[in-house]
Design a protein around this motif. Structure first.
Motif, PDB file in Angstrom:
ATOM      1  N   UNK A 210       0.852  -1.183   0.000  1.00  0.00           N
ATOM      2  CA  UNK A 210       0.000   0.000   0.000  1.00  0.00           C
ATOM      3  C   UNK A 210       0.892   1.238   0.000  1.00  0.00           C
ATOM      4  N   UNK A 211       0.996   1.881  -1.146  1.00  0.00           N
ATOM      5  CA  UNK A 211       1.865   3.047  -1.260  1.00  0.00           C
ATOM      6  C   UNK A 211       1.282   4.222  -0.483  1.00  0.00           C
ATOM      7  N   UNK A 212       2.165   5.009   0.132  1.00  0.00           N
ATOM      8  CA  UNK A 212       1.753   6.170   0.904  1.00  0.00           C
ATOM      9  C   UNK A 212       2.375   7.428   0.304  1.00  0.00           C
ATOM     10  N   UNK A 213       1.635   8.526   0.343  1.00  0.00           N
ATOM     11  CA  UNK A 213       2.134   9.798  -0.150  1.00  0.00           C
ATOM     12  C   UNK A 213       3.052  10.426   0.897  1.00  0.00           C
ATOM     13  N   UNK A 214       3.678  11.544   0.543  1.00  0.00           N
ATOM     14  CA  UNK A 214       4.589  12.193   1.484  1.00  0.00           C
ATOM     15  C   UNK A 214       3.864  12.836   2.656  1.00  0.00           C
ATOM     16  N   UNK A 215       2.521  12.959   2.584  1.00  0.00           N
ATOM     17  CA  UNK A 215       1.758  13.466   3.723  1.00  0.00           C
ATOM     18  C   UNK A 215       0.976  12.344   4.415  1.00  0.00           C
ATOM     19  N   UNK A 216       1.494  11.115   4.302  1.00  0.00           N
ATOM     20  CA  UNK A 216       0.972   9.949   5.022  1.00  0.00           C
ATOM     21  C   UNK A 216      -0.477   9.638   4.653  1.00  0.00           C
ATOM     22  N   UNK A 217      -0.762   9.698   3.360  1.00  0.00           N
ATOM     23  CA  UNK A 217      -2.074   9.337   2.860  1.00  0.00           C
ATOM     24  C   UNK A 217      -1.904   8.216   1.849  1.00  0.00           C
ATOM     25  N   UNK A 218      -2.732   7.180   1.896  1.00  0.00           N
ATOM     26  CA  UNK A 218      -2.572   6.091   0.927  1.00  0.00           C
ATOM     27  C   UNK A 218      -2.870   6.559  -0.491  1.00  0.00           C
ATOM     28  N   UNK A 219      -2.127   6.022  -1.466  1.00  0.00           N
ATOM     29  CA  UNK A 219      -2.422   6.332  -2.861  1.00  0.00           C
ATOM     30  C   UNK A 219      -3.859   5.939  -3.160  1.00  0.00           C
ATOM     31  N   UNK A 220      -4.582   6.835  -3.796  1.00  0.00           N
ATOM     32  CA  UNK A 220      -6.031   6.687  -3.947  1.00  0.00           C
ATOM     33  C   UNK A 220      -6.412   5.399  -4.656  1.00  0.00           C
ATOM     34  N   UNK A 221      -5.770   5.094  -5.771  1.00  0.00           N
ATOM     35  CA  UNK A 221      -6.166   3.903  -6.530  1.00  0.00           C
ATOM     36  C   UNK A 221      -5.871   2.633  -5.741  1.00  0.00           C
ATOM     37  N   UNK A 222      -4.684   2.543  -5.134  1.00  0.00           N
ATOM     38  CA  UNK A 222      -4.340   1.361  -4.339  1.00  0.00           C
ATOM     39  C   UNK A 222      -5.342   1.166  -3.208  1.00  0.00           C
ATOM     40  N   UNK A 223      -5.708   2.281  -2.581  1.00  0.00           N
ATOM     41  CA  UNK A 223      -6.619   2.230  -1.440  1.00  0.00           C
ATOM     42  C   UNK A 223      -8.006   1.761  -1.876  1.00  0.00           C
ATOM     43  N   UNK A 224      -8.488   2.257  -3.013  1.00  0.00           N
ATOM     44  CA  UNK A 224      -9.805   1.833  -3.510  1.00  0.00           C
ATOM     45  C   UNK A 224      -9.788   0.365  -3.907  1.00  0.00           C
ATOM     46  N   UNK A 225      -8.697  -0.074  -4.529  1.00  0.00           N
ATOM     47  CA  UNK A 225      -8.602  -1.490  -4.921  1.00  0.00           C
ATOM     48  C   UNK A 225      -8.573  -2.395  -3.694  1.00  0.00           C
TER      49      UNK A 225
END
Length: 527
Positions: free
Chosen positions: A19-34
């Motif tokens: 689960x990839x995370x952005x630099x502001x500690x938010x999961x990448x949207x597509x990965x999170x939805x999948x």
């Protein structure tokens, strides 16, 4: 069962998903939805009793946490063996997720915060405990699940009742492929603002009490804008088109593809900055608690109004003659320099502009061929990742090559294989080459690397073919659609074509391909 159906061989690609995370500690949207949709397809959605009522399609906290501990998603496709038509070849791509119990609980909490799920026992229950609590999908969650199932050809009896409930026209926000940051250019923000204020006009309430209500059930379609008071008395003035800061951020989180409330606050701050909405009542308690938050207050006591500029953007008032800043004028000059004399150039401009791309996606969805753009964007992202690995010299590692191959098999199984859930209309000879390539098995490292290079080349060719199809068929129809004329004129994409919006389609020129019928841009075999 025929002899051909009995004889088959299998190919299997496996990858572990991080689960990839952005630099502001938010999961990448597509990965999170999948991840969310994969979890839901694995849950035993059944009826549970809440007090004296039975609630359908619900699940318990402990069921979600247990399933997230070891989650697998397999996608299979069966095609005739190019070397032996009497045999079938089954290609299967399996993606696995695994996480500890507390991490699984935290991910589920993020599902709640993203408005994918809500408590079946009361809407104010916002924390996700380790066991005992009962949950159901929100309209947004159902919309995301339906997109995932449609894209991957999933047919599961236990989720069919949910998918039949699907109504929401969720707003797909455009993002940077590398950072997952929201596109925040002025025109894109205006498109989102128009949707927030109502696709069919303002969502006016007779009283301020109705407009300030916390209920969001009326947003289930995604087409109804944020609740507004028709008129609100503020001191000695009557202010029209007002809404609370909480209502605005709730609408964005409930009706858009964002997964973190901070992004809703960020967009609202930009709406204020760009003078699309303005504060009329300040929440002083919030100001004392967060003195640095100067642009937007996401509370029910902070009141905002649609400005005159915002009303013009929404189409409620006629736009005045252009008064662009020097910066905007320079940007328009640069756009004028870009070649716009072919449909392919127009397509390139559309997909390169986040606002136009958002509207183009809506047009394709209405035409039942959104999968064309999805494939093109997925390939662009895949190629970007592939070129990065190549540049870093990591393609000499077998595990990296296998990961890239697994991604390519996912694209093939979703869009390119015969009978794929989102099967695209590509050249027959190219499809045969893809089928032959995807059914080959390599064992040594050199063969793996060579096979990957060949696959990448073929997928790029398929992407170019789909781009040409969209350019020749969908782009002219998009430019003639009256709904998008104001944006098209602002972008100066093709003034002559925009002026013919209500006229019949022009005859093809000597260098243009003939316009394809709608069925040719749809998934093969579907009307």
């Amino acid at each position: 069962m025929t002899a051909a159906e009995k004889s088959s061989s299998k190919m299997h690609q496996t990858s572990s998903k991080i689960l990839r995370m952005t630099d502001d500690d938010r999961p990448f949207t597509r990965d999170f939805k999948d991840l969310f949709a994969t979890l839901v397809t694995s849950l035993p959605l059944t009826a549970h009793r809440v007090r004296f009522q039975k609630v359908e399609e619900t699940f318990l906290s402990e069921e979600a946490i247990t399933n997230l501990g070891s989650l697998k998603f397999s996608q299979s496709n069966r095609i005739p063996d190019p070397n032996n038509p009497s045999r079938w070849v089954v290609t299967t791509t399996t993606t696995t997720f695994s996480m500890a119990k507390e991490m699984a609980r935290q991910v589920c909490q993020r599902f709640v915060d993203a408005r994918f799920i809500e408590s079946a026992e009361g809407k104010n229950h916002t924390s996700f405990p380790t066991k005992g609590a009962l949950w159901q999908l929100t309209p947004k969650g159902i919309s995301i699940l339906k997109q995932f199932c449609d894209g991957n050809g999933i047919e599961a009896r236990h989720i069919e009742p949910l998918l039949r409930k699907h109504q929401m026209q969720i707003v797909v926000l455009e993002r940077d492929l590398e950072t997952d940051k929201l596109m925040q250019d002025k025109t894109t923000l205006e498109v989102v603002f128009r949707r927030m204020c109502g696709a069919d006009g303002p969502n006016l309430k007779a009283s301020t009490a109705q407009s300030d209500s916390d209920s969001v059930s009326e947003y289930a379609s995604g087409l109804v804008g944020v609740k507004m008071a028709r008129d609100r008395r503020v001191y000695d003035k009557i202010v029209p088109y007002t809404f609370t800061g909480k209502a605005a951020s709730d609408w964005l989180l409930d009706c858009c593809t964002m997964v973190d409330r901070r992004e809703a606050y960020e967009l609202c701050e930009l709406f204020v900055k760009w003078q699309l909405m303005a504060p009329v009542v300040e929440d002083r308690n919030f100001t004392r608690q967060f003195p640095a938050a100067t642009h937007f207050q996401p509370t029910k006591y902070a009141i905002y109004a649609v400005t005159e500029k915002g009303q013009r953007v929404c189409g409620w008032l006629a736009r005045p003659p252009s008064t662009d800043s020097d910066e905007s004028l320079e940007a328009n000059k640069e756009k004028k320099k870009m070649p716009k004399d072919t449909n392919m150039n127009r397509f390139t401009m559309i997909v390169s502009d986040s606002a136009l791309r958002m509207l183009f996606r809506e047009h394709l969805r209405a035409s039942l061929c959104e999968e064309n753009l999805n494939f093109w964007l997925d390939v662009r992202q895949f190629m970007s990742q592939y070129r990065t690995q190549e540049k870093l010299g990591r393609l000499n590692k077998p595990e990296v090559v296998k990961e890239c191959l697994a991604t390519s098999y996912g694209l093939y199984n979703s869009f390119l294989a015969a009978g794929a859930p989102s099967e695209l209309n590509i050249d027959h000879s190219l499809r045969n080459r893809l089928d032959a390539r995807m059914t080959q098995t390599e064992t040594d490292e050199a063969s793996l690397r060579g096979g990957l290079e060949n696959v990448v080349e073929l997928i790029e060719l398929a992407s170019m073919s789909v781009a040409k199809l969209m350019a020749s068929d969908s782009v002219p129809k998009f430019l003639r659609d009256p709904k998008y004329q104001s944006i098209i004129r602002e972008h100066q994409l093709d003034t002559n074509l925009a002026q013919r919006a209500l006229s019949p389609a022009p005859s093809p020129g000597p260098n243009d391909k003939p316009s394809l019928s709608r069925s040719s841009t749809n998934r093969v075999g579907k009307p």
